[in-house]
Structure formats: C-alpha cells, structure tokens
Design an enzyme around this catalytic site. Structure first.
Site, PDB file in Angstrom:
ATOM      1  CG  ASP A   8      -0.449   0.300   2.514  1.00 23.00           C
ATOM      2  OD1 ASP A   8       0.779   0.526   2.626  1.00 23.00           O
ATOM      3  OD2 ASP A   8      -1.224   0.365   3.480  1.00 23.00           O
ATOM      4  CB  CYS A  66       0.679  -2.306   4.676  1.00 22.50           C
ATOM      5  SG  CYS A  66       0.496  -3.130   6.273  1.00 22.50           S
ATOM      6  CB  THR A  68       2.146  -1.874  10.885  1.00 24.37           C
ATOM      7  OG1 THR A  68       0.934  -2.424  10.339  1.00 24.37           O
ATOM      8  CG2 THR A  68       1.880  -0.497  11.471  1.00 24.37           C
ATOM      9  CG  HIS A  99      10.320 -24.311  12.352  1.00 20.90           C
ATOM     10  ND1 HIS A  99      10.466 -24.094  13.703  1.00 20.90           N
ATOM     11  CD2 HIS A  99      11.463 -24.921  11.951  1.00 20.90           C
ATOM     12  CE1 HIS A  99      11.646 -24.569  14.104  1.00 20.90           C
ATOM     13  NE2 HIS A  99      12.268 -25.057  13.056  1.00 20.90           N
ATOM     14  CG  HIS A 134       8.991 -28.176  11.209  1.00 22.38           C
ATOM     15  ND1 HIS A 134       8.698 -27.629  12.441  1.00 22.38           N
ATOM     16  CD2 HIS A 134      10.317 -28.462  11.226  1.00 22.38           C
ATOM     17  CE1 HIS A 134       9.795 -27.590  13.167  1.00 22.38           C
ATOM     18  NE2 HIS A 134      10.787 -28.088  12.465  1.00 22.38           N
TER      19      HIS A 134
HETATM   20  C1  RB5 Z   1      -2.285   2.853   6.159  1.00 21.24           C
HETATM   21  O1  RB5 Z   1      -2.342   4.153   6.656  1.00 21.24           O
HETATM   22  C2  RB5 Z   1      -1.919   1.877   7.251  1.00 21.24           C
HETATM   23  O2  RB5 Z   1      -3.003   1.657   8.068  1.00 21.24           O
HETATM   24  C3  RB5 Z   1      -1.422   0.575   6.654  1.00 21.24           C
HETATM   25  O3  RB5 Z   1      -0.315   0.828   5.850  1.00 21.24           O
HETATM   26  C4  RB5 Z   1      -0.993  -0.494   7.628  1.00 21.24           C
HETATM   27  O4  RB5 Z   1      -0.101  -0.008   8.559  1.00 21.24           O
HETATM   28  C5  RB5 Z   1      -2.093  -1.251   8.227  1.00 21.24           C
HETATM   29  O5  RB5 Z   1      -1.897  -2.238   8.969  1.00 21.24           O
END
Ligand code: RB5
Length: 147
Positions: A8, A66, A68, A99, A134
């Site tokens: 994203d 993304c 996080t 694993h 595994h």
């Molecule tokens: C987008 O702003 C953010 O929410 C996305 O990149 C991610 O961190 C979501 O888990």
C-alpha cells in the site's frame, strides 16, 4: 522462481528496495502489482492481488508490504492456501520458511529500515522448508481452513 510483490502507500519505497534485493537472485522473476504512488489505497486489495497469484500457481511466493505489515498480513492470511509471515528480524524470516513453509512474507515500511529488510528478504529467499514434524503441523494449519 516467480515472486509477486505489492504494497500500500505506506511501503512504496520499501517495495522498490525489496525489488532491488530480488534482482540479486538469478532466475527470480518479479511481478509488481502496485501501488505505485503515494495516494492512499486499501491494503486488503493489494493482499488479494498478490495472494491470487500465489494460490493460482502463477507465482511461487509473494511479498506484501504496508505501513506496519500487520493489516496486509492479516488480510493475506484470510485467503485459503496462504501462510503469510510478518517478519521484522532475520531469525523469524528463516524460521517462517523452515518451520511454517511461509509462502508470503510481510513487512512494514514504517517499522523497518532498508538494511534489515534487505537481510530479511535474502534469508527468506534462500531458506528451505524442513518438512518432517513441521509438515504435520503445516498440514494441520491448512486443515483449519476447512473447519
Ligand atoms: C495505512 O495508513 C496503514 O493503516 C497501513 O499501511 C498499515 O499499517 C495497516 O496495517
């Protein structure tokens, strides 16, 4: 090996860095499903595109990114056939292959620097599934999809 990658808007720069690392590997073909700019997009849509290539066999593995890594890994793991591992260290990346036979790697562009992320990708790309005990556990994970 074919790899489909997507991110994203929170990890567009990391995606470019990961593609540079993937280019180090001979015989690795990369398909980038976007996003390609900083306009806001919804990470489940990206997860769906990457994982469709993996479950259809068009790609062997996927990489999803993304901000996080959390949202896109959660979304990826909703898709039957996907074992997505969110990794921000090399040890976990290796174990996710040895694993868990992870077929999708997730990372967060707002969490990890390019250097550590590159090492994670190298480890994940070069580590094989160990099978054995595994395999039984991975089979049990996949059986959960049918319960
Ligand atoms: C987008 O702003 C953010 O929410 C996305 O990149 C991610 O961190 C979501 O888990």
């Amino acid at each position: 090996m074919k790899i489909t990658i997507g991110s994203d808007h929170g990890a567009v720069e990391l995606k470019e860095e990961v593609k540079k690392v993937l280019a180090e590997f001979e015989g690795v073909e990369v398909k980038d499903v976007g996003t390609f700019g900083t306009d806001s997009v919804d990470y489940p849509d990206i997860a769906e595109k990457v994982c469709a290539d993996v479950t259809s066999g068009q790609s062997d593995r996927g990489i999803v990114l993304c901000g996080t890594g959390i949202g896109i890994s959660i979304a990826a793991n909703k898709i039957n056939g996907i074992r997505c591992a969110l990794c921000h260290d090399v040890f976990s990346a290796k174990k996710s292959r040895e694993h868990n036979d992870a077929n999708v790697l997730a990372m967060g562009g707002r969490v990890i620097g390019f250097g550590p992320a590159s090492e994670i990708v190298r480890a994940w790309m070069t580590t094989d599934f160990e099978g054995g005990r595994h395999e039984r556990r991975v089979n049990k994970i996949m059986a959960l999809e049918k319960k």
